[in-house]
Design an enzyme around this catalytic site. Sequence first.
Site, PDB file in Angstrom:
ATOM      1  CB  SER A 148      -0.993   0.094   1.236  1.00  0.00           C
ATOM      2  OG  SER A 148      -2.020  -1.108   0.901  1.00  0.00           O
ATOM      3  CE  LYS A 151      -4.169   2.080  -0.425  1.00  0.00           C
ATOM      4  NZ  LYS A 151      -4.041   1.540  -0.152  1.00  0.00           N
ATOM      5  CB  SER A 319      -4.206   1.950   4.029  1.00  0.00           C
ATOM      6  OG  SER A 319      -3.673   1.193   2.566  1.00  0.00           O
TER       7      SER A 319
END
Length: 482
Positions: A148, A151, A319
């Site tokens: 993640s 991102k 997230s």
Amino acid sequence: MRPSDPWGRLKARKSGRNGSCTWQLIAGSATLGLVVAAGAVLAAGPWDNGQRKAERALAVAADRTGGAHHGRPTSDGPRPAPSAPAVLPALGTTTHDAPQDAAALRDTLAPLIGVPALGSRAAASVVDTATGEQLYGTGATAPMTPASTIKIATTVAALSALGPDHRIATTVALSPDSRTLALVGGGDPTLSEAALRSMAADAADALREESRTSVSLTYDTSRYTGPVLHPIGPNENIAPVTALMVNEGRLNDTDRGHARRTDDPAGDAARAFAAQLRKAGVEVTGEPREARPADKARTVATHRSAPLSALVERTLTNSDNDIAEALARQTAIAKGESADFAGARRAVTNELRKLEVPVAGAHLADGSGLDRNDRVTPALLTALLARAADPDRPGLRPVLTGLPVAGFSGTLGGRYQEDSEGTGLIRAKTGTLTGVNSLAGTVVDPQGRLLAFAFLASGTDSAPDAEAALDALATALAGPAR
């Protein structure tokens, strides 16, 4: 077991560097034994309400403005100290007893990045955001699975391409004969029941003006193209990626984390809208069907999402995979690419090139980091964080304000507990897949430098042990006991 933390007590400090308008704030509460999370940056641009009370108090004094709420402290984690504003006078006690050169920093970090908990391969990059100088690197240019932390790339690209004030519109169009309404998805995964109710009321008013009491209903998802399923398939981490959905297709009342998802988010949204139309006094004949609006249909209702700045902050704090994929597609649309996984990859990558960051070896297979085919380098992540800290790029600032605060908010709310010296000092995006763990964010060192760091590990056996090892690395950047 969490590695022992060799670092001493934290001190509050504030720093400015080279005339920069970037402020770094850290506030400590000796009485409560807590550190109140401080914003890495209080520059022009949107805020998140996840900032601690102490930061907001100082921001008001500096004539800044506020934004959107994210993440709550976990029930067993440290909470914001009610007395936080009282400790702000302690800011400005910068010390100079931590490593100041790359060799000393290497000696500090090398033993920590070599621990078995970080698996078969670990890489790192640490840079001074004010100068762009790399202070530490090992495998910094090696492409690795980021989970993640990708991102960060997605959100930087979206802000760069669209600007922090951009809002995603969902509309309702009425056919020229006033017999058909079309609910047109714009790609806002945060669309709510309240928004549907408001649009239904506006549409009902428009129908009454036309002396219509009944309509058929269609819905349009054509703004996005390509497959709606993420390559990982049906999953509680993400809904089908479609231009029309309500509350990220969640089948409960949550707004973050895992949740069972509908397999037909667009159809569900249309049926929910039909129910709101009926409550507004409009008869909806038949079942909603998928179709584009009629030629020359006129817009009779519009809902706009929260500003992109707030969506970015929510993406990073929690997230949020659904918003991340939406931001990637919005970037694709803005850059004239197809609004699918492939088009988003091209658009995001090209937008990052425009920012002159090192994209060599990067492969942005998705916007969320759920795809194991994603590859980024630690050097790319730190360069992006440095761009977000650049005083000349205030539009990118939500990337920093959206980062979870160690021990307080979002995906770091359950880490860096009260006995950790990193609590409140570190803001970072987490990344977790089976066998993959990562952490990338910012911390202020004892010289007052705002450091950007990225630590990526693969082949890990235990997520808790890997997370503890990553946390120790980030904490080490804050400096030794003093």
